[in-house]
Write an enzyme that holds these catalytic residues in place. Structure first.
Site, PDB file in Angstrom:
ATOM      1  N   LYS A 177       0.887  -1.170   0.000  1.00  0.00           N
ATOM      2  CA  LYS A 177       0.000   0.000   0.000  1.00  0.00           C
ATOM      3  C   LYS A 177       0.923   1.219   0.000  1.00  0.00           C
ATOM      4  O   LYS A 177       1.250   1.787   1.044  1.00  0.00           O
ATOM      5  CB  LYS A 177      -0.932  -0.032   1.214  1.00  0.00           C
ATOM      6  CG  LYS A 177      -2.063   0.979   1.116  1.00  0.00           C
ATOM      7  CD  LYS A 177      -3.115   0.718   2.176  1.00  0.00           C
ATOM      8  CE  LYS A 177      -4.122   1.856   2.282  1.00  0.00           C
ATOM      9  NZ  LYS A 177      -4.981   2.037   1.117  1.00  0.00           N
TER      10      LYS A 177
HETATM   11  C1  LIG Z   1      -6.264   0.065  -4.108  1.00  0.00           C
HETATM   12  C2  LIG Z   1      -7.007  -0.490  -2.946  1.00  0.00           C
HETATM   13  N1  LIG Z   1      -7.560  -1.717  -3.038  1.00  0.00           N
HETATM   14  C3  LIG Z   1      -8.239  -2.258  -2.017  1.00  0.00           C
HETATM   15  C4  LIG Z   1      -8.401  -1.578  -0.823  1.00  0.00           C
HETATM   16  C5  LIG Z   1      -9.159  -2.228   0.300  1.00  0.00           C
HETATM   17  O1  LIG Z   1      -8.292  -2.620   1.312  1.00  0.00           O
HETATM   18  P1  LIG Z   1      -8.753  -2.677   2.834  1.00  0.00           P
HETATM   19  O2  LIG Z   1      -9.979  -3.499   2.882  1.00  0.00           O
HETATM   20  O3  LIG Z   1      -7.613  -3.296   3.521  1.00  0.00           O
HETATM   21  O4  LIG Z   1      -9.011  -1.272   3.251  1.00  0.00           O
HETATM   22  C6  LIG Z   1      -7.833  -0.313  -0.682  1.00  0.00           C
HETATM   23  C7  LIG Z   1      -7.944   0.412   0.579  1.00  0.00           C
HETATM   24  O5  LIG Z   1      -7.072   0.325   1.385  1.00  0.00           O
HETATM   25  C8  LIG Z   1      -7.126   0.242  -1.755  1.00  0.00           C
HETATM   26  O6  LIG Z   1      -6.582   1.461  -1.664  1.00  0.00           O
END
Ligand SMILES: Cc1ncc(COP(=O)(O)O)c(C=O)c1O
Length: 322
Positions: free
Chosen positions: A158
């Site tokens: 991330k």
């Molecule tokens: C690109 C992306 N995909 C998926 C997610 C979903 O991840 P999470 O459920 O861990 O927030 C996020 C958010 O964090 C994101 O930025």
């Protein structure tokens, strides 16, 4: 408190929001060399609790590892920085944004001489795609932008840099009158939204793209898989062709920001009949765990305030790793 107020944790100090600034020569500003998390603290009947703080902390450390950042904080350090910042700001519920980034030293591309700085900021964040979205679902388009390709930007991290791709997807969708865009991967298979994963439901089976489809491995996605299997549904992590979106009986986004948000249409094609029994069952279970209607059998909640300690029975102690 709202966005723009309260204290921000920066490199171990708590500073006023307006003073939480960094130098324009910081490496992250020029080259996107940061990794971060987005988590939520919910107000539950048993007190304020962070949802899956352990998983978010682990992913933050994983993201830092991929980018060869020696995080000045270890797992426990991050957990206590987050919990302390919530406590100092006396938040009952908030969005949580921990960040590690390459700071100020020199401005060649090589980030290694630059320090790894850390921050935790918090703000109140309601329904990400609007209150109406949860009730009625959102209208989305398939983006003309592909999701990041394998072996270019690591999708499992991330990382701030990945969101250059996300903002292109998001801007195109919004300027075209859609709430969100769904990106395909570079092979043309369904990947994810600009900041959320997605599921489609067909004939009572849930499908979601696998991590090899350039998705961020979402923690909400993992929770949805657990909840759905617990409810007896067949859940498949499968490579999905674009047309699966159009043929779905139901479709929904999931993520920390969007939580579980139904998709009403894709490319102006209505999803199913508009009835959403599976999405609703999952949404209900997700929120019933948060509102205490269902027990937290997966130990997903970390309670924040010491004076609520007596209510934590059966839950993991603050700071303890699962
Ligand atoms: C690109 C992306 N995909 C998926 C997610 C979903 O991840 P999470 O459920 O861990 O927030 C996020 C958010 O964090 C994101 O930025």
């Amino acid at each position: 408190m709202s966005f723009g107020t309260g204290k921000i944790w920066m490199n171990g100090s708590l500073v006023d929001w307006k003073d939480a600034t960094i130098h324009i020569g910081s490496h992250v500003i020029h080259y996107g060399t940061g990794v971060f998390e987005g988590a939520r603290c919910y107000e539950t009947p048993k007190g304020s609790a962070c949802f899956r703080l352990d998983a978010h902390t682990e992913r933050l450390l994983d993201s830092a590892k991929i980018y060869r950042m020696d995080s000045p904080l270890d797992y426990k350090g991050w957990e206590s920085a987050i919990l302390d910042t919530i406590r100092v700001n006396k938040y009952k519920a908030c969005y949580i944004r921990p960040l590690a980034y390459r700071g100020y030293n020199q401005l060649g591309v090589n980030p290694l001489p630059c320090p790894v700085d850390t921050a935790v900021l918090l703000w109140e964040w309601g329904a990400y795609l609007g209150a109406d979205a949860i009730e009625n679902g959102v209208d989305v388009r398939v983006s003309s932008w592909n999701r990041i390709a394998p072996n270019t930007f690591p999708a499992a991290a991330k990382a701030t840099a990945n969101y250059a791709n996300s903002v292109l997807i998001k801007m195109e969708a919004v300027l075209d009158g859609y709430a969100e865009g769904i990106a395909l991967d570079t092979m043309g298979y369904v990947s994810e939204g600009s900041g959320q994963n997605l599921f489609v439901v067909r004939k009572n089976i849930l499908y979601t793209p696998p991590v090899s489809s350039s998705i961020l491995g979402g923690i909400t996605r993992d929770s949805v898989i657990t909840i759905a299997r617990g409810l007896g549904y067949d859940v498949r992590e499968e490579v999905l062709p674009r047309e699966m979106l159009y043929l779905a009986d139901e479709a929904f986004f999931c993520g920390t920001a969007v939580e579980v948000t139904p998709i009403r249409s894709v490319d102006k094609m209505a999803i199913g009949t508009g009835k959403r029994p599976v999405t609703e069952a999952i949404r209900r279970t997700f929120f019933d765990i948060l509102n205490g209607e269902l027990p937290d059998t997966h130990n997903w909640l970390t309670f924040v305030y010491e004076d609520e300690a007596h209510l934590r029975e059966g839950h993991r102690a603050v700071g303890a790793r699962k």
